[in-house]
Design a protein around this motif. Structure first.
Motif, PDB file in Angstrom:
ATOM      1  N   UNK A 124       0.639  -0.964  -0.102  1.00 48.35           N
ATOM      2  CA  UNK A 124      -0.033  -0.128   0.075  1.00 48.35           C
ATOM      3  C   UNK A 124       1.083   1.059  -0.007  1.00 48.35           C
ATOM      4  N   UNK A 125       0.380   2.375  -0.621  1.00 49.17           N
ATOM      5  CA  UNK A 125       1.063   3.436  -0.397  1.00 49.17           C
ATOM      6  C   UNK A 125       1.191   3.865   1.241  1.00 49.17           C
ATOM      7  N   UNK A 126       2.357   4.709   1.506  1.00 44.98           N
ATOM      8  CA  UNK A 126       2.574   4.804   2.770  1.00 44.98           C
ATOM      9  C   UNK A 126       1.661   5.522   3.598  1.00 44.98           C
ATOM     10  N   UNK A 127       0.879   6.375   3.079  1.00 43.26           N
ATOM     11  CA  UNK A 127      -0.068   7.223   4.061  1.00 43.26           C
ATOM     12  C   UNK A 127      -1.500   6.551   4.056  1.00 43.26           C
ATOM     13  N   UNK A 164       1.436  14.431  -3.742  1.00 42.93           N
ATOM     14  CA  UNK A 164       1.398  15.143  -2.365  1.00 42.93           C
ATOM     15  C   UNK A 164       0.746  13.947  -1.464  1.00 42.93           C
ATOM     16  N   UNK A 165       0.117  13.023  -1.815  1.00 45.32           N
ATOM     17  CA  UNK A 165      -0.507  11.813  -0.886  1.00 45.32           C
ATOM     18  C   UNK A 165       0.280  10.516  -1.183  1.00 45.32           C
ATOM     19  N   UNK A 166       0.816  10.269  -2.377  1.00 45.57           N
ATOM     20  CA  UNK A 166       1.179   8.887  -2.488  1.00 45.57           C
ATOM     21  C   UNK A 166       2.604   8.407  -2.701  1.00 45.57           C
ATOM     22  N   UNK A 167       2.994   7.715  -1.953  1.00 48.76           N
ATOM     23  CA  UNK A 167       4.537   7.091  -2.119  1.00 48.76           C
ATOM     24  C   UNK A 167       4.522   5.738  -1.672  1.00 48.76           C
ATOM     25  N   UNK A 168       5.585   4.986  -2.334  1.00 50.43           N
ATOM     26  CA  UNK A 168       5.671   3.763  -1.669  1.00 50.43           C
ATOM     27  C   UNK A 168       7.232   3.768  -1.188  1.00 50.43           C
ATOM     28  N   UNK A 169       7.574   3.534   0.169  1.00 53.53           N
ATOM     29  CA  UNK A 169       8.936   3.440   0.521  1.00 53.53           C
ATOM     30  C   UNK A 169       9.516   4.907   0.365  1.00 53.53           C
ATOM     31  N   UNK A 170       8.654   5.910   0.333  1.00 51.58           N
ATOM     32  CA  UNK A 170       9.099   7.265  -0.123  1.00 51.58           C
ATOM     33  C   UNK A 170       9.377   7.816  -1.485  1.00 51.58           C
ATOM     34  N   UNK A 171       9.082   6.600  -2.285  1.00 53.53           N
ATOM     35  CA  UNK A 171       9.138   6.823  -3.746  1.00 53.53           C
ATOM     36  C   UNK A 171       7.683   7.349  -4.276  1.00 53.53           C
ATOM     37  N   UNK A 172       7.735   8.688  -4.854  1.00 52.96           N
ATOM     38  CA  UNK A 172       6.430   9.194  -5.386  1.00 52.96           C
ATOM     39  C   UNK A 172       6.131   8.257  -6.418  1.00 52.96           C
ATOM     40  N   UNK A 173       4.584   8.083  -6.360  1.00 53.72           N
ATOM     41  CA  UNK A 173       3.945   7.263  -7.370  1.00 53.72           C
ATOM     42  C   UNK A 173       3.683   8.166  -8.931  1.00 53.72           C
TER      43      UNK A 173
END
Lengths: 172, 292, 794
Positions: free
Chosen positions: C339-342, C482-491
């Motif tokens: 899942x995305x981090x947030x 602004x809302x979506x990343x996985x392990x900090x990598x922006x999506x």
């Protein structure tokens, strides 16, 4: 480790190898003969991705020992096209979008080919039953059924062409 | 999944096969179609030292009707049986069984002999052979013997055949006028082993009374069984749902299912009863339509 | 499909709206695809894995003596060996930690325990069978609710003194107080427990790797079944850095080859991958690991396993007022859901669905159990399937409870077309939709009124038939940075287009096809934008040395994100082409107009330059002061997600004797915005529907009380065959996304998300008169029989 000699015909070509008796036919085809079009998708003879023809009968090559198949004629997906001309089933799977990831496709085409040899004019339900030993996770089978029916039409049309011509003469 | 080391021979005659079985007793395992055995070998649940492949042994795949029996060679495949003209003409119950085993590829290669000798507790053939009072032909070096199906299926994966014998064929009593058979299988999806399977054979006399029956049940006990209580319940009855339901209850009462991924115990019992009724309905239709 | 499309390009060009036959198919239909198992390198070794028979146990000893005597076995690697390299744990994509190999404790049945390296596949398997492991079984936690009880054994003792609990995280969305108040004031209030079972994607190709560390070049090549090659490269670089290994990101190359289905199962990093890399690093030889189906089903990422309690309030005539949802999420022994981090519970708060809810509150608690890790790997865009199932079941229950037709109740509660962009009470902005139109189309197509009459007649005769509706809203295209990343990598995602001098095109993307047909559809986007025929465009993905960075293909994000990048990159090329054309035509760029693959002078249509002529000029006759070449790259950061939707109707018949459910008909009306390739879209929906049918009626991974997996092979994990699968009936509506460059929304997962509740609703509809309110999927014959039996029907 003891080995046994196997010799068989694959897609019309005589081939042989010295193999462990436990070697699976699918590994003989893939790893020894380099025919990697035949795939492995399960351990339990359920998925049919490894389907080939052994002496004209469709078989799951992950459930056959190479030594069992010695002396047999094998047909794989690599033996379906006639040079640059696709087999009608290959063409139909392409035309009808009967594949997505392509992994089950060789087994599905081989099973469909056997099916049409047994039953040249299957109903949709007969097609579905005929490929029930082959799992596809991508297509939902709808377009595979369409593809098999397209090929059935083409194969029977090409076979019955002389008959059709005769009928025309009779009518005149 | 990779098989453990094994050796492989392909005898050219029955005598040679029998000699190997004696010489290598305890190590040798017969291989027919392979669609039951090879998966177990791949999972290393079976690790035979020697596989004795019967494919080159001649004369084991004939299907023929004699004066008193339908004889099916052990190496007849499910598909051979399903497509056999005599069976299609006269033995619709066998068509039911053969057409519903596994999937098309399994039916292309799996054999009746291999399936019967393997004796999976949920396999289909035993139910029918029990219902039909078939006999299993076993050949050893000392000669041939016929074991009634009702004495053959001893336990899970265990039969009355000796390790030095080859199962060579199946004898099913020839169908007579007024006899009909059917097989009903419940499976979670096509190609699955039976959650429950019931084979029924009825003989109905000219007066419309059930004068003989056989009920074979699979999937719901350690080994397939003949529902003799159901057979007793049918004797002398007029065919109909009342008699069939009573037979179904009797067949279910004899089951000893275990609760597993195919369902709980009471469900499986109820399915035996339900499938018995359905098999009897169809067998009766066929019996009434068959004049010999 | 009868929906009218109006392609702007000729069939020869094959832009959007054309059912272009797939460019990738010739190799697949001839057995010439190249999947991971087809990759063989000189001198390669094989890796096989010893796995735990226990769901929770101490490892007392591992004895490899016998294994090492087997000819061909080169090495046996254990957790203790990896510990020396600090490689025994690795981070998950969710930021938790996962064992590569255990040093002392196994946490689920079939967990990796040791790796055997050998010269052949068969010798490696022999080695696995010969490794002797002595275990001491520990108490097993299977039920996530019991895992939260104070007396439950703490499974993850590695997490530090303040985290000695099986509770992983709490996440919530919406206004709890407002939802409570609205529920308290509602005329009608319903509540239901709904369990969405654990399932497995079971792509027909399992996972695998050929890891190739070249000690001379200090180069690591990973031939890998991954849906996210670039992210994997970065993760490997970070893990290597953490372990102090000299494997740097510029020397890591991930190559995917053809992938035999992914569906989310090929997003995570599995221990087998790391073991193969470690083994290659240690031996200096290529190491190949191909997973068995049993390993795949028993150890790889799962999906769902959500225990949902939902409450809904409405006015007495069925206007819905509030939704409150409390959920326990069983994650297995570590949170490895990608899942995305947030969003540890994914986008589960899209649970208000297609309805105009004034109030909603959602909370989810993640829990550890002795099961394999995972969570979102089943053709589902981050927990949307769970949300849709819950809301569509609840809406149906409400309709039945107040005696209103479920179609009518939906129509009265839909977000209306004029309300878009629509803000949900849980914070999403739906981009566009026309829900009544899609449902009406489905009702008309299936002949709803006639079916209701038939059902009434059958019910009078004691026959059981049901009709079920699902009007779902999907949420895909993750996502805005602004809302979506996985392990900090922006999506974000990317596309790089190179136009060669002779007018042929190479485009590379950061996503990764697994059967979706990217080689065709992305070519069609370029054809649409630039007028090059699809036949002249080659699409490449899955080589991190050549493709631009992207986050990969999952959650239906390829078209919404990479598709947008492709269109924007093409438009950059079109703009440069304008300048080139102006130079060639000796006109002002402002005086040119673009039509059908050519720039022409406004008002003088015979004064033009084709895109092919312009491409040649870009290399042979570009104006002084302009860079040569005709290339562009775009990294697209989507301004919002996209919201595909649809209405599905299922008709089922129930066998009263056995409890078997047959799907007699299934109509699917989908709206995925503008359509690139109608044939491929239909194929995606066919497949998605079948992966919706599967968990509705057949598939489930269950465990006994000892944590034994009861569906660990295809004997018991029941993928539908062609026989169980109905002939799907498809239709479309088209409501373009207003913010997407080509108005597309994504379609890969809609049907998997939307189909299960249609089937479940149909079954419950058939049984409602018997007092049935809910049956948890999969709706198996024993479950239905139990109901009928208890009611005296069966």
């Amino acid at each position: 480790m003891t080995t046994q000699h196997v010799s068989l015909t694959v897609n019309g070509q005589p081939m042989e190898a010295d193999v462990e008796p436990r070697l699976l036919l699918v590994h003989l085809l893939r790893d020894v003969f380099g025919l990697t079009g035949t795939h492995v998708g399960c351990d339990t003879s359920n998925c049919g991705a490894c389907t080939v023809h052994v002496d004209g009968r469709s078989a799951k090559s992950c459930t056959v020992l190479a030594v069992q198949a010695s002396g047999s004629e094998i047909r794989t997906i690599e033996g379906m096209a006639d040079g640059a001309t696709l087999h009608p089933l290959q063409q139909a799977f392409w035309d009808q979008h009967g594949l997505q990831c392509g992994f089950c496709t060789p087994g599905m085409i081989m099973q469909s080919a056997w099916l049409l040899e047994q039953n040249p004019h299957p109903t949709d339900d007969e097609v579905r039953e005929g490929i029930s030993g082959n799992l596809c996770r991508c297509t939902g089978y709808v377009n595979i059924v369409k593809a098999v029916q397209q090929a059935a039409g083409q194969l029977s049309a090409s076979e019955s062409a002389p008959v059709a011509a005769a009928a025309t003469v009779d009518a005149s | 999944m990779i098989p453990a080391q094994l050796d492989y021979v392909r005898p050219a005659s029955l005598d040679e096969a029998l000699r190997i079985l004696v010489d290598r007793e305890g190590e040798a395992k017969l291989l027919s179609g392979g669609y039951s055995l090879i998966p177990l070998i791949k999972l290393r649940l079976a690790q035979p030292a020697l596989l004795v492949d019967l494919q080159s042994v001649p004369g084991l795949d004939a299907i023929a009707e004699t004066d008193d029996a339908l004889v099916i060679g052990a190496r007849a495949t499910h598909r051979d049986i399903h497509e056999s003209a005599v069976i299609r003409d006269r033995y619709p119950g066998i068509v039911d069984v053969a057409g519903g085993i596994g999937d098309p590829q399994v039916r292309n290669w799996g054999t009746i002999g291999g399936s019967v000798a393997h004796a999976d507790p949920a396999s289909d053939w035993p139910a029918f052979l029990l219902a039909a009072n078939a006999t299993i032909v076993c050949r050893g070096q000392g000669g041939e013997r016929e074991v009634p199906a009702r004495h053959f299926f001893v336990d899970t994966f265990t039969t009355a055949i000796e390790p030095t014998e080859v199962l060579t064929g199946i004898r099913i009593p020839r169908r007579a006028a007024g006899v009909g058979g059917a097989y009903q299988k419940l499976e979670r999806k096509v190609g699955d082993f039976a959650t429950a399977g019931v084979a029924a054979i009825v003989r109905i006399d000219a007066g419309g009374t059930i004068v003989g029956s056989g009920i074979g049940v699979t999937g719901v006990s350690a080994s397939p069984y003949a529902a003799v209580d159901a057979e007793s319940a049918l004797a002398g009855k007029r065919p109909g749902d009342d008699a069939f339901r009573a037979a179904g209850q009797a067949a279910a009462a004899m089951s000893q299912p275990v609760s597993d991924v195919r369902g709980p115990v009471d469900y499986k019992r109820a399915m035996v009863a339900e499938l018995t009724v359905r098999a009897l309905r169809r067998a009766t239709e066929r019996a009434l339509a068959f004049n010999g | 499909m009868t929906t009218e499309l109006h392609p702007q390009t000729t069939p020869e060009v094959g832009g959007m709206g054309h059912s272009v036959k797939r460019k990738e198919d010739p190799r697949f239909i001839q057995g010439k695809g190249e999947y991971i198992e087809d990759v063989n390198l000189p001198g390669q070794l094989w890796l096989d894995i010893v796995r735990s028979p226990y769901a929770h146990a101490k490892i007392k000893s591992i004895d490899a003596t016998e294994a090492l005597k087997i000819p061909g076995v080169a090495a046996v690697v254990t957790g203790k060996d990896l510990e020396g390299y600090k490689l025994h744990w690795m981070p998950t994509l969710a930021g938790d930690m996962q064992m590569v190999l255990p040093v002392d404790t196994v946490m689920y049945q079939s967990q990796e325990v040791a790796a055997v390296i050998a010269t052949s596949r068969y010798a490696a398997a022999d080695g696995v069978a010969a490794v002797e492991v002595d275990y001491e079984p520990l108490p097993v936690v299977v039920d996530p609710k019991k895992a939260l009880q104070p007396d439950a054994p703490v499974l993850r003792t590695d997490r530090g003194p303040d985290k000695q609990t099986n509770h992983i995280w709490h996440w919530e969305s919406g206004d709890a107080a407002a939802a409570d108040e609205a529920l308290a004031n509602a005329d009608v209030r319903i509540a239901e427990d709904i369990y969405i079972p654990r399932i497995h994607v079971a792509s027909i190709e399992t996972c695998g790797i050929v890891a190739d560390w070249n000690p001379i070049r200090q180069q690591l090549t990973m031939h890998l079944t991954t849906q996210a090659p670039h992210a994997i490269r970065t993760v490997v670089a970070l893990v290597a850095a953490g372990a102090g290994l000299p494997i740097y990101e510029h020397n890591i190359r991930v190559k995917t080859h053809d992938i035999g289905g992914g569906f989310g199962g090929k997003v995570p990093v599995y221990p087998g991958y790391v073991l193969a890399v470690a083994a290659s690093f240690l031996t200096g030889k290529p190491v190949k690991w191909i997973e068995d189906r049993s390993e795949n089903l028993q150890a790889d990422s799962f999906a769902r396993d959500y225990h949902i309690h939902a409450e809904m309030g409405a006015t007495k005539d069925g206007k819905i007022q509030a939704l409150k949802v409390r959920t326990i999420a069983d994650h297995g022994y570590t949170d490895a859901a990608a899942d995305p981090s947030k969003f540890p519970a994914g986008l589960f708060n899209v649970i208000t669905g297609s309805y105009d809810f004034p109030n909603a509150f959602v909370e989810v608690d993640g829990v550890y159990t002795n099961k394999p890790p995972g969570g979102v790997a089943y053709r589902c865009s981050f927990r949307v399937t769970e949300a849709v199932h819950a809301i569509e079941r609840m809406v149906d229950i409400l309709a039945h409870d107040i005696g209103k037709d479920p179609a009518q109740l939906r129509m009265e509660n839909f977000i209306q077309p004029e309300q878009f962009p629509y803000h949900t009470p849980t914070g999403w902005e739906y981009d566009s939709g026309d829900y009544p139109k899609a449902l009406q189309k489905a009702l008309d197509l299936i002949g709803y009124d006639e079916l209701r009459k038939e059902q009434a007649e059958k019910r009078a005769r004691g026959e059981l038939m049901g009709i079920g509706i699902s009007s779902f809203t999907e949420i895909v295209g993750a996502g805005p940075s602004h809302d979506f990343d996985i392990l900090g990598l922006k999506m974000f995602d990317s596309c790089e287009i190179r136009v060669h001098p002779t007018g042929k095109v190479l485009a590379r993307l950061g996503v990764q096809s697994q059967g979706q047909g990217h080689e065709t559809t992305f070519a069609q986007i370029i054809a649409e934008e630039l007028g090059f025929p699809v036949a002249d465009i080659k699409i490449e993905e899955g080589d991190t040395d050549t493709a631009p960075y992207g986050l990969g293909t999952y959650a239906s994000r390829s078209t919404p994100v990479a598709g947008a990048a492709t269109a924007i990159a093409a438009r950059k090329i079109k703009e440069k082409a304008r300048l080139l054309a102006a130079h060639l035509l000796e006109a002002s760029p402002d005086d040119l107009e673009w039509t059908n693959g050519r720039w022409s002078v406004k008002g003088s249509p015979d004064r033009f330059k084709t895109i092919q002529e312009i491409a040649f000029a870009a290399y042979t006759n570009h104006p002084q002061g302009m860079e040569a070449g005709l290339e562009a790259v775009d990294y697209y950061d989507p301004p919002n997600l996209t919201f595909p939707f649809g209405s599905y109707i299922a008709v089922v018949d129930i066998d009263k004797g056995t409890g078997e459910v047959t799907v007699r008909r299934f109509v699917a009306v989908d709206d995925c915005g503008n359509i690139i390739n109608p044939m491929i879209v239909d194929g995606q929906i066919h497949g998605g529907l079948t992966m919706g049918l599967a968990p509705a009626l057949y598939e489930q991974i269950t465990y006994d009380e000892l944590g034994n997996n009861l569906a660990g092979t295809f004997m018991d994990y029941l993928l539908p065959t062609a026989v169980e699968t109905p002939a799907w009936e498809l239709e479309k509506t088209i409501t373009p996304s207003p913010h997407h460059p080509i108005g597309a929304k994504g379609v890969g997962e809609s049907a998997t998300v939307g189909a299960p509740p249609a089937i479940a609703n149909a079954v419950v509809d058939a049984l409602w008169h018997l007092g049935v309110r809910n049956i948890d999927i999969p709706i198996t014959p024993p479950k239905v029989w139990r109901i009928l039996h208890d009611k005296g029907i069966s």
